[in-house]
Write an enzyme that holds these catalytic residues in place. Structure first.
Site, PDB file in Angstrom:
ATOM      1  N   VAL A  57      31.965  28.586  41.912  1.00 31.90           N
ATOM      2  CA  VAL A  57      30.934  29.271  42.397  1.00 31.90           C
ATOM      3  C   VAL A  57      29.848  29.714  41.221  1.00 31.90           C
ATOM      4  O   VAL A  57      28.725  30.221  41.749  1.00 31.90           O
ATOM      5  CB  VAL A  57      31.415  30.696  43.213  1.00 31.90           C
ATOM      6  N   ASN A  83      33.747  36.104  48.108  1.00 32.74           N
ATOM      7  CA  ASN A  83      35.038  37.068  47.511  1.00 32.74           C
ATOM      8  C   ASN A  83      35.485  36.608  46.071  1.00 32.74           C
ATOM      9  O   ASN A  83      35.982  37.130  45.432  1.00 32.74           O
ATOM     10  CB  ASN A  83      36.387  36.538  48.694  1.00 32.74           C
ATOM     11  N   TYR A 148      33.869  44.866  33.788  1.00 30.00           N
ATOM     12  CA  TYR A 148      34.188  44.272  34.971  1.00 30.00           C
ATOM     13  C   TYR A 148      33.391  45.104  36.105  1.00 30.00           C
ATOM     14  O   TYR A 148      32.911  44.404  37.121  1.00 30.00           O
ATOM     15  CB  TYR A 148      35.625  44.284  35.427  1.00 30.00           C
ATOM     16  N   LYS A 152      30.509  44.126  39.200  1.00 30.22           N
ATOM     17  CA  LYS A 152      30.847  44.797  40.396  1.00 30.22           C
ATOM     18  C   LYS A 152      29.705  45.521  41.000  1.00 30.22           C
ATOM     19  O   LYS A 152      29.464  45.762  42.228  1.00 30.22           O
ATOM     20  CB  LYS A 152      32.180  45.150  40.795  1.00 30.22           C
ATOM     21  N   ILE A 181      44.526  46.704  44.756  1.00 30.04           N
ATOM     22  CA  ILE A 181      45.197  45.886  45.950  1.00 30.04           C
ATOM     23  C   ILE A 181      46.233  45.026  45.120  1.00 30.04           C
ATOM     24  O   ILE A 181      45.941  44.614  44.023  1.00 30.04           O
ATOM     25  CB  ILE A 181      44.238  45.092  46.749  1.00 30.04           C
TER      26      ILE A 181
END
Length: 251
Positions: A57, A83, A148, A152, A181
């Site tokens: 991507v 995603n 990071y 985001k 998660i």
């Protein structure tokens, strides 16, 4: 009820992405998963009827090729789930430019390139774009995630801007910003003892005293793709168990 939509999920061979792809597939949708390295996992999805295309991507040309293949096969895309992502733990004073650039190229630029590539297959019919961000992009106290978080946070702002710009095509754009998660990215390569310590660490930092599973996020994504959320765009849902160490839930 079978939905019969064409769904594209980037980074969908493992973790959250795989759970999202499986959920849409279970609803009767035609699902294309874009992946860059997970050949074995991609084959397993193929064997179950989920289509896969090898695609990085961070490369706009590869995304354009993937879009052309899907156009030839389906002629449309109804749902795009951006995603694909990666992270490196990196304290601010240990800044590594190469790692930062990789995160930026995949986490943020990948969303831009993917949306540009698949937009022509959505413009004439409307649809839903769901970007997977992170509660780190809003502000948490987790160590080593500063850079990071920057990528985001960019995804969150991009979500709002795209909702503003693409509404004229009846395309809704929303984001999901998960808390911690349990996926290959967060627990891969760790011992069971290390994983349990991580679970306990994050359980103590949520008001629900629990951690999330990939299927929790898949449920939110399916909701954002469906008619139940037809009056929602430019929004960011934050399934994080009620993180108490979050600097702010305001976005």
């Amino acid at each position: 009820m079978l939905m019969n939509r064409v769904v594209v999920v980037t980074g969908g061979t493992r973790g959250i992405g795989r759970s999202i792809a499986e959920k849409f597939h279970s609803l009767g949708d035609t699902v294309y998963v874009l992946f860059s390295t997970s050949e074995k996992e991609a084959k397993a999805l193929n064997d179950r009827g989920i289509l896969t295309i090898k695609c990085d991507v961070s490369s706009r040309s590869q995304l354009e090729e993937a879009s052309s293949k899907i156009k030839e096969q389906e002629g449309k895309v109804d749902v795009l789930v951006n995603n694909a992502g990666l992270w490196y733990l990196m304290p601010f004073e240990e800044f590594n430019e190469e790692k930062y650039r990789k995160m930026l190229e995949v986490n943020l630029n990948g969303v831009i390139y993917s949306t540009l590539s698949f937009l022509p297959l959505m413009k004439n019919r409307g649809g839903s774009i769901i970007n997977i961000a992170s509660n780190a992009g809003i502000g948490t106290a987790a160590n080593g995630t500063t850079f990071y978080s920057v990528t985001k946070a960019g995804v969150i702002m991009l979500t709002k801007r795209l909702a503003f710009e693409l509404g004229k095509y009846n395309i809704r754009v929303n984001a999901v910003a998960p808390g911690w998660i349990e996926t290959d990215m967060t627990i891969g390569g760790k011992s069971e003892e290390e994983i349990q310590k991580l679970r306990e660490y994050f359980q103590q930092r949520t008001v629900l005293h629990t951690t999330g599973k990939p299927e929790d996020i898949a449920n939110f994504v399916v909701f954002l793709a469906g008619e139940e959320s037809r009056y929602m765009t430019g929004q960011v849902l934050v399934p994080d168990g009620g993180r108490i160490d979050n600097l702010t839930h305001s976005i």
